[in-house]
Scaffold this active site. Structure first.
Site, PDB file in Angstrom:
ATOM      1  N   GLY A  92      42.688  36.636  48.943  1.00  0.00           N
ATOM      2  CA  GLY A  92      41.247  36.798  49.190  1.00  0.00           C
ATOM      3  C   GLY A  92      40.860  38.159  49.749  1.00  0.00           C
ATOM      4  N   ASP A 119      53.065  35.712  52.558  1.00  0.00           N
ATOM      5  CA  ASP A 119      53.551  35.857  51.184  1.00  0.00           C
ATOM      6  C   ASP A 119      53.692  34.447  50.615  1.00  0.00           C
ATOM      7  N   SER A 144      63.852  42.755  34.265  1.00  0.00           N
ATOM      8  CA  SER A 144      64.963  42.211  35.061  1.00  0.00           C
ATOM      9  C   SER A 144      64.621  40.788  35.473  1.00  0.00           C
ATOM     10  N   TYR A 165      45.105  33.211  28.404  1.00  0.00           N
ATOM     11  CA  TYR A 165      46.315  33.117  27.571  1.00  0.00           C
ATOM     12  C   TYR A 165      47.271  32.009  28.024  1.00  0.00           C
ATOM     13  N   LYS A 209      51.239  31.130  34.538  1.00  0.00           N
ATOM     14  CA  LYS A 209      49.858  30.608  34.490  1.00  0.00           C
ATOM     15  C   LYS A 209      49.808  29.315  33.665  1.00  0.00           C
ATOM     16  N   GLY A 255      38.337  35.798  31.438  1.00  0.00           N
ATOM     17  CA  GLY A 255      38.706  36.940  30.601  1.00  0.00           C
ATOM     18  C   GLY A 255      38.657  38.170  31.490  1.00  0.00           C
ATOM     19  N   PRO A 256      38.692  39.373  30.892  1.00  0.00           N
ATOM     20  CA  PRO A 256      38.746  40.574  31.725  1.00  0.00           C
ATOM     21  C   PRO A 256      37.508  40.777  32.609  1.00  0.00           C
ATOM     22  N   ILE A 257      37.774  41.004  33.883  1.00  0.00           N
ATOM     23  CA  ILE A 257      36.730  41.310  34.869  1.00  0.00           C
ATOM     24  C   ILE A 257      37.259  42.512  35.649  1.00  0.00           C
TER      25      ILE A 257
HETATM   26  C1  HXC Z   1      58.734  45.977  34.908  1.00  0.00           C
HETATM   27  C2  HXC Z   1      58.536  45.581  37.166  1.00  0.00           C
HETATM   28  C3  HXC Z   1      57.278  46.203  37.174  1.00  0.00           C
HETATM   29  C4  HXC Z   1      56.779  46.734  35.938  1.00  0.00           C
HETATM   30  C5  HXC Z   1      57.744  45.559  39.178  1.00  0.00           C
HETATM   31  N1  HXC Z   1      58.778  45.196  38.424  1.00  0.00           N
HETATM   32  N2  HXC Z   1      56.807  46.160  38.437  1.00  0.00           N
HETATM   33  N3  HXC Z   1      59.264  45.460  36.041  1.00  0.00           N
HETATM   34  N4  HXC Z   1      57.537  46.594  34.843  1.00  0.00           N
HETATM   35  N5  HXC Z   1      55.601  47.336  35.880  1.00  0.00           N
HETATM   36  C6  HXC Z   1      59.985  44.525  38.865  1.00  0.00           C
HETATM   37  C7  HXC Z   1      60.743  45.358  39.893  1.00  0.00           C
HETATM   38  O1  HXC Z   1      61.627  46.256  39.270  1.00  0.00           O
HETATM   39  C8  HXC Z   1      61.495  44.285  40.654  1.00  0.00           C
HETATM   40  O2  HXC Z   1      62.625  43.858  39.925  1.00  0.00           O
HETATM   41  C9  HXC Z   1      60.521  43.113  40.640  1.00  0.00           C
HETATM   42  O3  HXC Z   1      59.623  43.333  39.551  1.00  0.00           O
HETATM   43  C10 HXC Z   1      59.728  43.024  41.910  1.00  0.00           C
HETATM   44  O4  HXC Z   1      59.106  44.283  42.124  1.00  0.00           O
HETATM   45  P1  HXC Z   1      58.608  44.754  43.552  1.00  0.00           P
HETATM   46  O5  HXC Z   1      57.822  46.003  43.400  1.00  0.00           O
HETATM   47  O6  HXC Z   1      59.722  44.729  44.513  1.00  0.00           O
HETATM   48  O7  HXC Z   1      57.692  43.496  43.869  1.00  0.00           O
HETATM   49  P2  HXC Z   1      56.532  43.263  44.811  1.00  0.00           P
HETATM   50  O8  HXC Z   1      56.338  44.339  45.817  1.00  0.00           O
HETATM   51  O9  HXC Z   1      56.697  41.889  45.286  1.00  0.00           O
HETATM   52  O10 HXC Z   1      55.230  43.353  43.811  1.00  0.00           O
HETATM   53  C11 HXC Z   1      54.884  42.308  42.954  1.00  0.00           C
HETATM   54  C12 HXC Z   1      54.323  42.838  41.631  1.00  0.00           C
HETATM   55  C13 HXC Z   1      53.173  43.843  41.889  1.00  0.00           C
HETATM   56  C14 HXC Z   1      53.851  41.624  40.833  1.00  0.00           C
HETATM   57  C15 HXC Z   1      55.408  43.541  40.881  1.00  0.00           C
HETATM   58  O11 HXC Z   1      52.599  44.244  40.652  1.00  0.00           O
HETATM   59  C16 HXC Z   1      52.079  43.287  42.764  1.00  0.00           C
HETATM   60  O12 HXC Z   1      52.156  43.365  43.987  1.00  0.00           O
HETATM   61  N6  HXC Z   1      51.023  42.684  42.178  1.00  0.00           N
HETATM   62  C17 HXC Z   1      49.927  42.026  42.937  1.00  0.00           C
HETATM   63  C18 HXC Z   1      48.557  42.232  42.355  1.00  0.00           C
HETATM   64  C19 HXC Z   1      48.428  42.058  40.853  1.00  0.00           C
HETATM   65  O13 HXC Z   1      49.394  42.104  40.113  1.00  0.00           O
HETATM   66  N7  HXC Z   1      47.188  41.905  40.419  1.00  0.00           N
HETATM   67  C20 HXC Z   1      46.859  41.721  38.993  1.00  0.00           C
HETATM   68  C21 HXC Z   1      46.460  40.375  38.715  1.00  0.00           C
HETATM   69  S1  HXC Z   1      45.669  40.343  37.135  1.00  0.00           S
HETATM   70  P3  HXC Z   1      64.116  43.936  40.575  1.00  0.00           P
HETATM   71  O14 HXC Z   1      64.988  43.393  39.489  1.00  0.00           O
HETATM   72  O15 HXC Z   1      64.347  45.369  40.903  1.00  0.00           O
HETATM   73  O16 HXC Z   1      64.066  43.038  41.770  1.00  0.00           O
HETATM   74  C22 HXC Z   1      46.179  38.965  36.294  1.00  0.00           C
HETATM   75  C23 HXC Z   1      45.548  38.523  34.999  1.00  0.00           C
HETATM   76  C24 HXC Z   1      44.787  39.567  34.294  1.00  0.00           C
HETATM   77  O17 HXC Z   1      47.011  38.282  36.730  1.00  0.00           O
HETATM   78  C25 HXC Z   1      44.329  39.127  32.935  1.00  0.00           C
HETATM   79  C26 HXC Z   1      43.358  40.139  32.365  1.00  0.00           C
HETATM   80  C27 HXC Z   1      42.619  39.643  31.192  1.00  0.00           C
HETATM   81  P1  NAP Z   2      43.907  41.503  42.609  1.00  0.00           P
HETATM   82  O1  NAP Z   2      42.769  42.172  43.290  1.00  0.00           O
HETATM   83  O2  NAP Z   2      45.141  42.278  42.385  1.00  0.00           O
HETATM   84  O3  NAP Z   2      44.221  40.169  43.411  1.00  0.00           O
HETATM   85  C1  NAP Z   2      45.495  39.652  43.634  1.00  0.00           C
HETATM   86  C2  NAP Z   2      45.598  39.272  45.080  1.00  0.00           C
HETATM   87  O4  NAP Z   2      46.775  38.506  45.267  1.00  0.00           O
HETATM   88  C3  NAP Z   2      45.689  40.467  46.026  1.00  0.00           C
HETATM   89  O5  NAP Z   2      44.760  40.332  47.066  1.00  0.00           O
HETATM   90  C4  NAP Z   2      47.104  40.399  46.568  1.00  0.00           C
HETATM   91  O6  NAP Z   2      47.141  40.855  47.923  1.00  0.00           O
HETATM   92  C5  NAP Z   2      47.397  38.911  46.469  1.00  0.00           C
HETATM   93  N1  NAP Z   2      48.826  38.651  46.362  1.00  0.00           N
HETATM   94  C6  NAP Z   2      49.695  39.145  45.461  1.00  0.00           C
HETATM   95  N2  NAP Z   2      50.930  38.711  45.702  1.00  0.00           N
HETATM   96  C7  NAP Z   2      50.838  37.877  46.763  1.00  0.00           C
HETATM   97  C8  NAP Z   2      51.771  37.115  47.485  1.00  0.00           C
HETATM   98  N3  NAP Z   2      53.071  37.105  47.157  1.00  0.00           N
HETATM   99  N4  NAP Z   2      51.342  36.377  48.547  1.00  0.00           N
HETATM  100  C9  NAP Z   2      50.033  36.381  48.900  1.00  0.00           C
HETATM  101  N5  NAP Z   2      49.094  37.087  48.238  1.00  0.00           N
HETATM  102  C10 NAP Z   2      49.502  37.842  47.192  1.00  0.00           C
HETATM  103  O7  NAP Z   2      43.447  40.977  41.152  1.00  0.00           O
HETATM  104  P2  NAP Z   2      42.183  40.139  40.661  1.00  0.00           P
HETATM  105  O8  NAP Z   2      41.755  40.737  39.389  1.00  0.00           O
HETATM  106  O9  NAP Z   2      41.213  39.965  41.748  1.00  0.00           O
HETATM  107  O10 NAP Z   2      42.864  38.739  40.305  1.00  0.00           O
HETATM  108  C11 NAP Z   2      42.508  37.551  40.976  1.00  0.00           C
HETATM  109  C12 NAP Z   2      42.922  36.362  40.144  1.00  0.00           C
HETATM  110  O11 NAP Z   2      42.206  36.359  38.915  1.00  0.00           O
HETATM  111  C13 NAP Z   2      44.385  36.330  39.775  1.00  0.00           C
HETATM  112  O12 NAP Z   2      44.841  34.986  39.784  1.00  0.00           O
HETATM  113  C14 NAP Z   2      44.396  36.840  38.364  1.00  0.00           C
HETATM  114  O13 NAP Z   2      45.507  36.387  37.644  1.00  0.00           O
HETATM  115  C15 NAP Z   2      43.116  36.239  37.854  1.00  0.00           C
HETATM  116  N6  NAP Z   2      42.566  36.906  36.686  1.00  0.00           N
HETATM  117  C16 NAP Z   2      41.998  38.130  36.808  1.00  0.00           C
HETATM  118  C17 NAP Z   2      41.443  38.701  35.683  1.00  0.00           C
HETATM  119  C18 NAP Z   2      40.756  40.037  35.746  1.00  0.00           C
HETATM  120  O14 NAP Z   2      40.425  40.581  34.703  1.00  0.00           O
HETATM  121  N7  NAP Z   2      40.507  40.589  36.917  1.00  0.00           N
HETATM  122  C19 NAP Z   2      41.506  38.051  34.450  1.00  0.00           C
HETATM  123  C20 NAP Z   2      42.119  36.815  34.362  1.00  0.00           C
HETATM  124  C21 NAP Z   2      42.635  36.245  35.496  1.00  0.00           C
HETATM  125  P3  NAP Z   2      48.454  41.565  48.551  1.00  0.00           P
HETATM  126  O15 NAP Z   2      48.885  42.582  47.545  1.00  0.00           O
HETATM  127  O16 NAP Z   2      47.980  42.132  49.840  1.00  0.00           O
HETATM  128  O17 NAP Z   2      49.450  40.472  48.733  1.00  0.00           O
END
Ligand code: HXC
Ligand code: NAP
Length: 301
Positions: free
Chosen positions: A17, A72, A111, A153, A168, A195-197
């Protein structure tokens, strides 16, 4: 769009949040009278969001509060501790599983840790919070709502975001399964598939070049991305008592994007020229002449 007291007395936890759609939802729920808890891994992000939203809500005359917990969601023990600490002040009424992780990658290069990271956040994180809250609600006979955030998806799958797609899809299955298993004990469970936002978290990871945004918008019949405000309004409706008979549903909000991609003739129709559309029409018959009419009459006798 809603009465200002729509969520009065509701205590809500939004995972993830502190940013993006979770933050937009927190703001909307506060405006509608709720008490909101947000969690995420980064305390500094949560603190900044709490400060910003408290100020906005205070200036609009609302008194309800927003709280944060650094947690986490992959860590079941940490989730249990957070939920116990929230429950010490009183039970939650709503859980919104919104935290997610995602990135674009070729699957064969990933990985095991990459899969574990995303599946751990999205699927296991949702399971941890849902079980920690659900067990408490069931034991106390406390009516509640869970809202899970998935993607469009979940049913089709998607290339290049495979850890997210499988996680998902699991969340969607969890939503529908528990809607039935827990529905008769007062717990509703639904999902939003957006969808995308535009958010920093999603777009920085999934649309690496700005020009992709134009192509992405062309895939959407409404010709634009959704907004966080539209998302937050739908979320508010689904967690409110006004949607009390909606259970086990996955509500798509994508401007019609996935249907446009799925339709067999959609892409073809968009490509046809005006001349080709005219050629597809039935050939006009030439008007009947006097001789034709006479011939018809004599045939009839
Ligand atoms: C390949 C990757 C990678 C990448 C990380 N990894 N990024 N592999 N390509 N781009 C691998 C690392 O090598 C590592 O593997 C493992 O993933 C964990 O990476 P860390 O960086 O240590 O992880 P962590 O700090 O926990 O970060 C988690 C994360 C990061 C998912 C990788 O992207 C994150 O914090 N995301 C949170 C926010 C987010 O993703 N928001 C988007 C949501 S949008 P090894 O083997 O070395 O351990 C969404 C839907 C959108 O969900 C739909 C749109 C239409
Ligand atoms: P975002 O801003 O990256 O939100 C993801 C949030 O999850 C961040 O606040 C992040 O905070 C938290 N998070 C990630 N890993 C976590 C963990 N291990 N424990 C606790 N919190 C964690 O992206 P968003 O676009 O707002 O996405 C929100 C939701 O909408 C997601 O479920 C995403 O899949 C969905 N969605 C988004 C889109 C889009 O187009 N934006 C489309 C389809 C679906 P920290 O990094 O501080 O942990």
């Amino acid at each position: 769009m809603f009465r200002n007291d729509l969520l009065h007395n509701k205590r809500i936890l939004i995972t993830g949040g502190g940013t993006g759609l979770g933050k937009a939802s927190a703001q909307r729920f506060l405006e509608l009278g709720a008490e909101v808890y947000i969690c995420g891994r980064r305390q500094e992000v949560l603190t900044a969001t709490v400060q910003e939203l408290s100020q906005r809500v205070a200036s609009s005359g609302e008194t309800k509060k927003i709280h944060s917990h650094a947690c986490d969601v992959r860590d079941a023990a940490a989730v249990e501790a957070m939920i116990a600490s929230i429950w010490a002040d009183g039970p939650l009424d709503v859980l919104m599983n919104n935290a997610a992780g995602n990135f674009l990658a070729r699957t064969e290069e990933l990985s095991l840790g990459a899969f574990q990271s995303v599946i751990g956040i999205v699927l296991m994180g949702t399971l941890h919070t849902t079980l920690a809250c659900g067990r408490r609600w069931l034991a106390a006979n406390h009516a509640a709502v869970v809202l899970n955030i998935t993607t469009t998806y979940t049913t089709t799958g998607s290339a290049y975001v495979v850890p997210s797609a499988v996680a998902k899809a699991g969340v969607q299955a969890l939503t529908r399964s528990l809607a039935v298993e827990w529905g008769d004990r007062g717990i509703r469970m639904n999902a939003i598939a957006p969808g995308p936002i535009p958010t920093e978290g999603a777009f920085s990871r999934l649309l690496p070049r700005a020009e992709f945004e134009h192509a992405a918008q062309k895939r959407i019949p409404l010709g634009r991305f959704g907004t966080p405000e539209e998302f937050a309004n739908l979320a508010a409706f689904l967690i409110s008592d006004g949607s009390g008979y909606v259970n086990g549903d996955v509500v798509t909000m994508d401007g019609g994007e996935w249907l446009q991609g799925a339709g067999e003739f959609t892409a073809l129709g968009r490509e046809l020229t005006e001349k080709e559309w005219q050629m597809m029409k039935p050939k006009k018959k030439p008007p009947e002449t006097k001789t034709d009419l006479k011939a018809k009459d004599s045939a009839r006798g």
